[in-house]
Design an enzyme around this catalytic site. Structure first.
Site, short mmCIF file in Angstrom:
data_model
loop_
_atom_site.label_atom_id
_atom_site.label_comp_id
_atom_site.label_asym_id
_atom_site.label_seq_id
_atom_site.Cartn_x
_atom_site.Cartn_y
_atom_site.Cartn_z
CB CYS A 170 43.95 40.47 43.91
SG CYS A 170 42.15 40.73 43.92
CG HIS A 226 44.47 44.80 45.96
ND1 HIS A 226 44.97 44.68 44.68
CD2 HIS A 226 43.21 44.32 45.91
CE1 HIS A 226 44.05 44.16 43.89
NE2 HIS A 226 42.97 43.93 44.61
CD GLU A 249 48.32 46.47 45.01
OE1 GLU A 249 47.35 46.15 44.31
OE2 GLU A 249 49.01 45.64 45.63
#
Length: 216
Positions: free
Chosen positions: A82, A197, A199
């Site tokens: 990011c 992202h 995650e």
């Protein structure tokens, strides 16, 4: 064998969410702003959310900009996520003009149309969007942490600005938002970096982290 991975702590973003993924993959990581610890790592993760200029100021105040540059020069692996992805570039137009780490040649730009006006879309982009291979590209997909990820799979994005690399061969994937096609990940030598992202991107994102660990 577990890798010594350090997440760079420069006071920006929720680093714990990234650390939790590595713990889930049985490779716990350190979160640190200590330059010696960073240089001794097998690999670095540069995450982040927030404003580009503020982030660069923090990196410089902690002398982390120099440490990251030195680390990359060793040839060891670095992953940008990011804002951490954007910081790798030469400069950003976010709230003025700010110099980046200049590890990857290119600019960080706001989502606009050809007349310089807002696209009439919601900014920031928040939510799921597709990543896909450029039509003309060096086929690095299967050599990258994206192996086992399908072309046109969805990843989770949160951002108002996008990157524009000078060297198109470094572009790993593209994404479209509001009619604008932009670079959503790059692969350059020992650097793998993404605008999305992982995650927050379900099992596909976990797989990306797992594959990246295996490249270290």
């Amino acid at each position: 064998m577990r890798k010594k991975i350090v997440i760079v702590d420069y006071g920006i973003g929720n680093l714990q969410s990234v650390a939790q993924v590595f713990a889930h993959l049985n490779n716990p990581v350190s979160i640190s702003s200590n330059n010696k610890e960073i240089m001794s790592a097998d690999a670095l993760v540069l995450p982040g959310v927030g404003a580009f200029g503020h982030a660069m100021n923090n990196l410089k105040e902690l002398n982390l900009d120099k440490s990251i540059l030195e680390f990359v020069q060793t040839g060891k692996s670095l992953m940008g996520i990011c804002l951490g992805f954007q910081l790798l570039f030469s400069e950003s137009e976010e709230f003025g003009n700010h110099k980046g780490l200049d590890i990857i040649k290119g600019k960080v730009l706001k989502f606009t149309n050809n007349n310089g006006l807002d696209l009439g879309i919601k900014i920031p982009q928040v939510g799921w969007n597709k990543i896909y291979k450029p039509v003309i590209s060096v086929d690095n997909w299967n050599k990258s942490p994206l192996r086992e990820i399908q072309n046109m799979d969805y990843m989770y994005f949160v951002h108002s600005y996008y990157v524009e690399p000078e060297i198109t061969n470094e572009i790993l994937t593209l994404t479209q938002y509001g009619g604008k096609e932009y670079c959503s990940s790059i692969l350059k030598d020992n650097i793998f970096a993404v605008q999305f992202h992982p995650e927050k991107s379900a099992w596909q994102g976990i797989r990306i982290y797992k594959n990246w660990i295996e490249t270290i």
